[in-house]
Design a protein around this motif. Structure first.
Motif, PDB file in Angstrom:
ATOM      1  N   VAL B 110     -27.463 -25.834  12.784  1.00  0.00           N
ATOM      2  CA  VAL B 110     -27.926 -24.822  13.105  1.00  0.00           C
ATOM      3  C   VAL B 110     -27.161 -23.273  12.090  1.00  0.00           C
ATOM      4  N   LYS B 111     -28.129 -23.172  11.559  1.00  0.00           N
ATOM      5  CA  LYS B 111     -27.324 -21.580  10.330  1.00  0.00           C
ATOM      6  C   LYS B 111     -27.356 -20.350  10.265  1.00  0.00           C
ATOM      7  N   PHE B 112     -26.208 -19.778  10.504  1.00  0.00           N
ATOM      8  CA  PHE B 112     -26.352 -18.916  10.101  1.00  0.00           C
ATOM      9  C   PHE B 112     -27.333 -18.028   9.472  1.00  0.00           C
ATOM     10  N   HIS B 113     -27.151 -16.025   9.179  1.00  0.00           N
ATOM     11  CA  HIS B 113     -28.277 -16.358   7.952  1.00  0.00           C
ATOM     12  C   HIS B 113     -27.879 -16.141   6.564  1.00  0.00           C
ATOM     13  N   ASP B 114     -26.486 -16.372   6.830  1.00  0.00           N
ATOM     14  CA  ASP B 114     -25.671 -16.270   5.000  1.00  0.00           C
ATOM     15  C   ASP B 114     -25.919 -17.967   4.749  1.00  0.00           C
ATOM     16  N   GLY B 115     -26.613 -18.602   5.516  1.00  0.00           N
ATOM     17  CA  GLY B 115     -26.549 -20.435   4.716  1.00  0.00           C
ATOM     18  C   GLY B 115     -25.452 -21.140   5.613  1.00  0.00           C
ATOM     19  N   THR B 116     -23.812 -20.314   6.666  1.00  0.00           N
ATOM     20  CA  THR B 116     -23.191 -21.386   6.753  1.00  0.00           C
ATOM     21  C   THR B 116     -23.174 -21.871   8.032  1.00  0.00           C
ATOM     22  N   ALA B 117     -23.406 -23.027   8.330  1.00  0.00           N
ATOM     23  CA  ALA B 117     -23.512 -23.630   9.487  1.00  0.00           C
ATOM     24  C   ALA B 117     -22.145 -23.103  10.871  1.00  0.00           C
ATOM     25  N   LEU B 118     -22.979 -23.498  11.624  1.00  0.00           N
ATOM     26  CA  LEU B 118     -22.252 -22.922  12.795  1.00  0.00           C
ATOM     27  C   LEU B 118     -21.513 -23.701  13.370  1.00  0.00           C
ATOM     28  N   THR B 119     -20.009 -23.679  13.939  1.00  0.00           N
ATOM     29  CA  THR B 119     -19.475 -24.693  13.988  1.00  0.00           C
ATOM     30  C   THR B 119     -18.440 -24.482  15.846  1.00  0.00           C
ATOM     31  N   ALA B 120     -18.030 -24.988  16.176  1.00  0.00           N
ATOM     32  CA  ALA B 120     -17.752 -24.691  17.888  1.00  0.00           C
ATOM     33  C   ALA B 120     -16.478 -23.144  17.943  1.00  0.00           C
ATOM     34  N   GLU B 121     -15.883 -23.015  16.485  1.00  0.00           N
ATOM     35  CA  GLU B 121     -14.790 -22.894  16.062  1.00  0.00           C
ATOM     36  C   GLU B 121     -15.537 -21.242  16.407  1.00  0.00           C
ATOM     37  N   ASP B 122     -17.183 -20.788  16.375  1.00  0.00           N
ATOM     38  CA  ASP B 122     -17.173 -20.072  15.476  1.00  0.00           C
ATOM     39  C   ASP B 122     -17.498 -19.241  17.471  1.00  0.00           C
ATOM     40  N   VAL B 123     -17.842 -20.568  18.472  1.00  0.00           N
ATOM     41  CA  VAL B 123     -17.899 -19.963  19.316  1.00  0.00           C
ATOM     42  C   VAL B 123     -16.972 -19.738  20.173  1.00  0.00           C
ATOM     43  N   ILE B 192     -17.777  -4.822  13.010  1.00  0.00           N
ATOM     44  CA  ILE B 192     -19.258  -5.844  12.987  1.00  0.00           C
ATOM     45  C   ILE B 192     -20.503  -5.369  13.340  1.00  0.00           C
ATOM     46  N   GLU B 193     -20.976  -4.049  13.179  1.00  0.00           N
ATOM     47  CA  GLU B 193     -22.769  -3.180  13.094  1.00  0.00           C
ATOM     48  C   GLU B 193     -22.907  -2.552  11.580  1.00  0.00           C
ATOM     49  N   ASP B 194     -21.509  -3.000  11.161  1.00  0.00           N
ATOM     50  CA  ASP B 194     -22.456  -2.642   9.661  1.00  0.00           C
ATOM     51  C   ASP B 194     -23.389  -3.374   8.618  1.00  0.00           C
ATOM     52  N   GLU B 195     -22.559  -5.029   9.694  1.00  0.00           N
ATOM     53  CA  GLU B 195     -23.989  -5.942   9.105  1.00  0.00           C
ATOM     54  C   GLU B 195     -23.995  -6.855   9.494  1.00  0.00           C
ATOM     55  N   PRO B 196     -24.563  -6.673  10.865  1.00  0.00           N
ATOM     56  CA  PRO B 196     -25.414  -7.566  11.503  1.00  0.00           C
ATOM     57  C   PRO B 196     -25.361  -9.015  10.990  1.00  0.00           C
ATOM     58  N   MET B 197     -25.115 -10.362  12.056  1.00  0.00           N
ATOM     59  CA  MET B 197     -25.367 -11.618  11.051  1.00  0.00           C
ATOM     60  C   MET B 197     -25.145 -12.338  12.352  1.00  0.00           C
ATOM     61  N   THR B 199     -27.410 -16.248  14.462  1.00  0.00           N
ATOM     62  CA  THR B 199     -28.400 -17.260  13.742  1.00  0.00           C
ATOM     63  C   THR B 199     -29.807 -17.112  14.317  1.00  0.00           C
ATOM     64  N   GLY B 200     -30.732 -15.590  14.913  1.00  0.00           N
ATOM     65  CA  GLY B 200     -31.364 -16.025  15.699  1.00  0.00           C
ATOM     66  C   GLY B 200     -32.458 -15.554  14.527  1.00  0.00           C
ATOM     67  N   PRO B 201     -33.560 -15.342  15.255  1.00  0.00           N
ATOM     68  CA  PRO B 201     -35.452 -15.575  14.807  1.00  0.00           C
ATOM     69  C   PRO B 201     -35.335 -14.785  13.382  1.00  0.00           C
ATOM     70  N   TYR B 202     -34.660 -13.254  13.504  1.00  0.00           N
ATOM     71  CA  TYR B 202     -34.093 -12.730  13.022  1.00  0.00           C
ATOM     72  C   TYR B 202     -33.268 -11.629  11.759  1.00  0.00           C
ATOM     73  N   LYS B 203     -33.703 -11.277  10.513  1.00  0.00           N
ATOM     74  CA  LYS B 203     -32.499 -10.968  10.093  1.00  0.00           C
ATOM     75  C   LYS B 203     -32.264  -9.242  10.030  1.00  0.00           C
ATOM     76  N   PHE B 204     -30.944  -8.904  10.096  1.00  0.00           N
ATOM     77  CA  PHE B 204     -31.427  -7.720  10.145  1.00  0.00           C
ATOM     78  C   PHE B 204     -31.738  -6.329   8.994  1.00  0.00           C
ATOM     79  N   GLU B 205     -32.110  -5.674   9.216  1.00  0.00           N
ATOM     80  CA  GLU B 205     -32.076  -4.934   8.005  1.00  0.00           C
ATOM     81  C   GLU B 205     -32.409  -3.438   7.370  1.00  0.00           C
ATOM     82  N   ASN B 206     -32.643  -2.828   8.716  1.00  0.00           N
ATOM     83  CA  ASN B 206     -32.130  -1.769   8.387  1.00  0.00           C
ATOM     84  C   ASN B 206     -32.363  -0.631   9.813  1.00  0.00           C
ATOM     85  N   TRP B 207     -31.524  -0.077  10.252  1.00  0.00           N
ATOM     86  CA  TRP B 207     -30.666   0.654  11.037  1.00  0.00           C
ATOM     87  C   TRP B 207     -31.189   2.453  10.594  1.00  0.00           C
ATOM     88  N   THR B 208     -32.872   3.116  11.022  1.00  0.00           N
ATOM     89  CA  THR B 208     -32.513   4.956  10.759  1.00  0.00           C
ATOM     90  C   THR B 208     -31.860   5.301  11.805  1.00  0.00           C
TER      91      THR B 208
END
Lengths: 308, 518
Positions: B110-123, B192-197, B199-208
């Protein structure tokens, strides 16, 4: 003149203190639990208490007000209880849209209302006068949200000329501008008409006519200029209220302005957000009034002499 | 002077017009860019909602609108299926070592949107920082610590046995962050909400804020079965009911979540649109304050249950878009059992019960409501009770005032609603236990030590049959004692363009939009 402007700008300080004091205490008197409103009906009581503690809502109201004013003195409008973001950032992200709507609404109103007011006054009791006054009456009496919905049904749903909401592109601006501008237009038309009627009966107008000055020159140079003072006052007041009072229009057209943000913040008992909006509105209102006063000086030299 | 005035006015007008045109022009530019992107063959779905996101940080909100964004950007350890079963999302599997210890294995790759792998440390980082959140920390209050064994294995140690652990991990508040990403953001003074990231099916693009937010497809999503079938989701905030329906009718929206009940018929009649109905867990109820007489008398409560015409309340408040209801938890919810005592609409029986209770001449009381829909239900109830000589005065107030006043026991009765989530304890505990009387959610001020004991047992007992028995007993007791008059269960409505496919409504309103496509 400069001294006068500086004096008026300094007067903003007591205005901001007075407004913040009133709003802060009214908000604290209003019933309602901020944390419960933010967390929703299903949040457990421990979470409510934890949030109230974190937001400092368990402190006495005077201490909270003092803390807020210290922040304000440093130019900090505080942090929204609901979103945790800076109120200044939140308001300013919406303010350009509010300003855009108010500005174009005002342009729409002024461009139509002043000529109509002049024609009505110069052709008093004519058909054109009666028709424009009926429309002015309707314009004042029509609720904004109803007019907005009718425009959406007509021009968005049936004709598909304009989008029903949003703020992207000039097309999205058309219907909200008409909705917002109509009420103002009606007010300015009526003021222009009555002010012109008063002026064109003055002796100097009769003298000008007797001297053989052309009709257009009499109306547009001599009469209109003297009739403008009350009109400019109404325009200033209307513009000020458009900045803060476009809530219904914003809601109908999903316009992401400050009005909607303010109403949502009031509902959530988000005191810093409400205060931030009101303080920014009061500063804008004061500046618009100052501009109107400065404009007086250019319209009427007698007033200018008093500013010195 | 005249020349000066003319020059100034002309200058101001020109400058402002130019400024205005500049603004309009740039907006138009944006919109052109958007539409040309759509014309390029990509599938963008526009979804209408009635409230804006409050935060894009899963630990900083507990509301439905924000969860539409965060649940698509982030993933959880577990998820709820359509059959009300919990299955692994980021977790491959989990096992209860004992009542207080659960061992988890994470999915590989499982990878985050930036390409790094999910680990138990993240959990571990996510769950432990969540405990500090005043908004969603309570969901994981049973977690004592998270022990990381290796990159894909970790153990959750609990401070008390709890059946709510797994269901809580499915809540959008329990989303898993990237530890490295969050630490970097915080170190840079960002939120965190400035750049939400995630492992979900969508990446954040923008919020007005106040207008819309946009998510774009994550092509590297780990679960092919649940990968996005569209390229972009744009959620448009349209607070006004009629404007929302019109936006769907004229094609500005593809999907409408918050369908106004009054417009449901119009949408059904439109060939170009479709209305999907689903069983939600939303229940509306009328309840009395049992800490006050005469409502401490069970016969009075039973009389009220017989006196109220639920069908009329359903029509008056939501145009009949639901069904009359006798239970205390929504039909589609986990923890629902059809065991309650039902009270028919029977005025004569109500009169007899009231007579028995010694209130044959009626009495006067108030009823607090927090919106127009509930005020309409209250009006029906008011008319029903008038037949028994009872005077009910309706007081409508704003939601925050309603919560405070009913929490402080200032009300005699009130009308409220409840949407059950995936954990039954989150319904039974706040609404019916003694400790939550008042502000905790139990606005009936119902206190019964037996019920308290059963709720505690159901929350901690690992024997599923025993838990079911607990809930059945609770429901039977509540209905025998006529704690509420359940009024109706609200039907969930989702309106859409008739050609749009892949709508998958969730009874607890946690809809997924990854499958939407034309």
């Amino acid at each position: 003149m400069h001294k006068y402007v500086i004096k008026r700008l300094i007067m903003l300080i007591p205005v901001v203190i007075g407004v913040s004091f009133l709003v802060f205490f009214i908000m604290s008197l209003a019933p309602g639990d901020t944390a419960r409103t933010i967390l929703g009906e299903d949040a457990p009581i421990e979470a409510i208490e934890a949030l109230n503690e974190e937001l400092g809502l368990n402190d006495p109201v005077l201490i909270r007000y003092g803390r807020y004013m210290v922040g304000l003195a440093h130019g900090d409008l505080g942090t929204s209880y609901k979103s945790g973001r800076s109120v200044f950032t939140e308001v300013m992200s919406r303010f350009p849209d509010t300003l855009k709507l108010a500005f174009w609404g005002m342009i729409f109103a002024v461009v139509l209302s002043i000529p109509i007011g002049i024609i009505s006054a110069t052709k008093q009791y004519s058909l054109i006068d009666s028709v424009s006054m009926v429309f002015a009456l309707l314009g004042v009496a029509t609720p904004n949200f109803w007019l907005g919905l009718m425009l959406i049904i007509g021009f968005s749903l049936h004709l598909r000329w304009f989008p029903s909401g949003g703020s992207e592109g000039w097309k999205a601006l058309v219907l909200p501008v008409i909705t917002l501008g109509t009420g103002c237009m009606a007010n300015i038309t009526r003021t222009t008409r009555s002010s012109m009627l008063e002026v064109i009966r003055q002796d100097y107008i009769r003298t000008a006519k007797a001297k053989g000055v052309g009709y257009r020159s009499v109306i547009y140079k001599h009469a209109l200029k003297n009739a403008l003072i009350p009109v400019v006052t109404v325009i200033g007041l209307q513009f000020g209220s458009l900045l803060g009072g476009a809530v219904l229009t914003e809601a109908v057209f999903s316009w992401p302005g400050v009005g909607t943000y303010l109403v949502n913040s009031i509902k959530a008992k988000d005191t810093p957000a409400v205060l931030g909006c009101v303080i920014i509105f009061s500063i804008c209102f004061s500046i618009v009034n100052l501009c109107v006063d400065i404009l007086y000086a250019y319209i009427d030299p007698r007033i200018k002499s008093k500013y010195k | 002077m005249r020349k000066v005035l003319c020059t100034i006015l002309a200058g101001v007008m020109t400058a402002s017009l130019l400024a205005g045109c500049g603004g309009g022009g740039s907006d138009q530019g944006n919109s052109t860019k958007g539409s040309s992107g759509e014309a390029g063959g990509s599938q963008a779905i526009n979804i209408g909602i009635n409230t804006d996101v409050s935060s894009l940080d899963p630990h900083n909100h507990n509301d439905t609108a924000s969860s539409y964004a965060t649940r698509h950007i982030y993933s959880n350890l577990v998820r709820l299926t359509d059959n009300n079963e919990f299955v692994g999302d980021l977790a491959e599997k989990w096992e209860f070592v004992d009542d207080m210890t659960v061992e988890f294995t994470l999915k590989e790759g499982v990878k985050f949107h930036d390409g790094t792998a999910l680990t138990a440390e993240d959990v571990k980082y996510s769950l432990e920082s969540q405990k500090e959140s005043p908004k969603v920390g309570h969901l994981v209050s049973m977690i004592e610590s998270v022990e990381v064994k290796d990159d894909t294995h970790f153990i959750i140690h609990m401070n008390t046995p709890s059946n709510a652990l797994i269901s809580s991990l499915n809540h959008s508040g329990c989303a898993i962050y990237s530890k490295a990403h969050v630490e970097k953001l915080l170190a840079d003074g960002k939120k965190i909400e400035d750049e939400p990231m995630g492992t979900g099916p969508y990446k954040f693009e923008n919020w007005t804020p106040g207008a819309s937010f946009t998510l774009v497809k994550n092509p590297d999503y780990f679960d092919p079965e649940r990968a996005a079938q569209n390229d972009k989701l744009t959620f448009k905030v349209i607070p006004e009911d009629s404007a929302r329906t019109i936006a769907l009718e004229n094609g500005e929206l593809d999907l409408l979540i918050d369908v106004p009940f009054t417009d449901a018929g119009k949408i059904r009649d439109n060939d170009k649109l479709a209305l999907d109905e689903y069983t939600s867990t939303h229940v509306e109820y009328f309840t009395v304050n049992q800490s006050k007489a005469p409502f401490d008398n069970v016969k009075v409560r039973q009389a009220l249950s017989h006196a109220i015409n639920k069908g009329d309340a359903l029509i008056a408040s939501i145009n009949g878009e639901g069904k009359v209801f006798d239970n205390y938890i929504g039909e589609a919810a986990i923890g629902y059992y059809d065991v309650v005592t039902k009270y028919d609409y029977d005025v004569e029986k109500a009169k007899a019960l009231l007579e028995e209770a010694g209130y044959g001449d009626g009495f006067t009381f108030n009823c607090y409501v927090s919106n127009a829909k509930r005020a309409n239900s209250a009006t029906v109830i008011q008319a029903n009770l008038a037949e028994l000589g009872i005077t009910m005065n309706i007081e409508q107030m704003e939601a925050s005032t309603f919560y405070e006043k009913t929490g402080n026991s200032e009300h005699d009765s009130c009308i409220a609603g409840w949407v059950a989530n995936a954990e039954p304890d989150n319904t039974y505990r706040p609404l019916f236990t003694s400790g939550n009387a008042g502000a905790g959610g139990n606005r009936s001020f119902y206190k019964n030590p037996e019920i308290d004991k059963l709720v505690d047992d159901a929350a901690t007992n690992s024997d599923k049959a025993a838990v079911q028995k607990d809930y059945e007993t609770i429901l039977k007791t509540l209905s025998d004692e006529a704690v509420w008059v359940p009024l109706y269960a609200q039907t969930g409505l989702i309106a859409r363009n008739a050609d749009l496919k892949g709508v998958n409504p969730s009874p607890i309103q946690m809809h997924d939009f990854y499958a939407l496509h034309y």
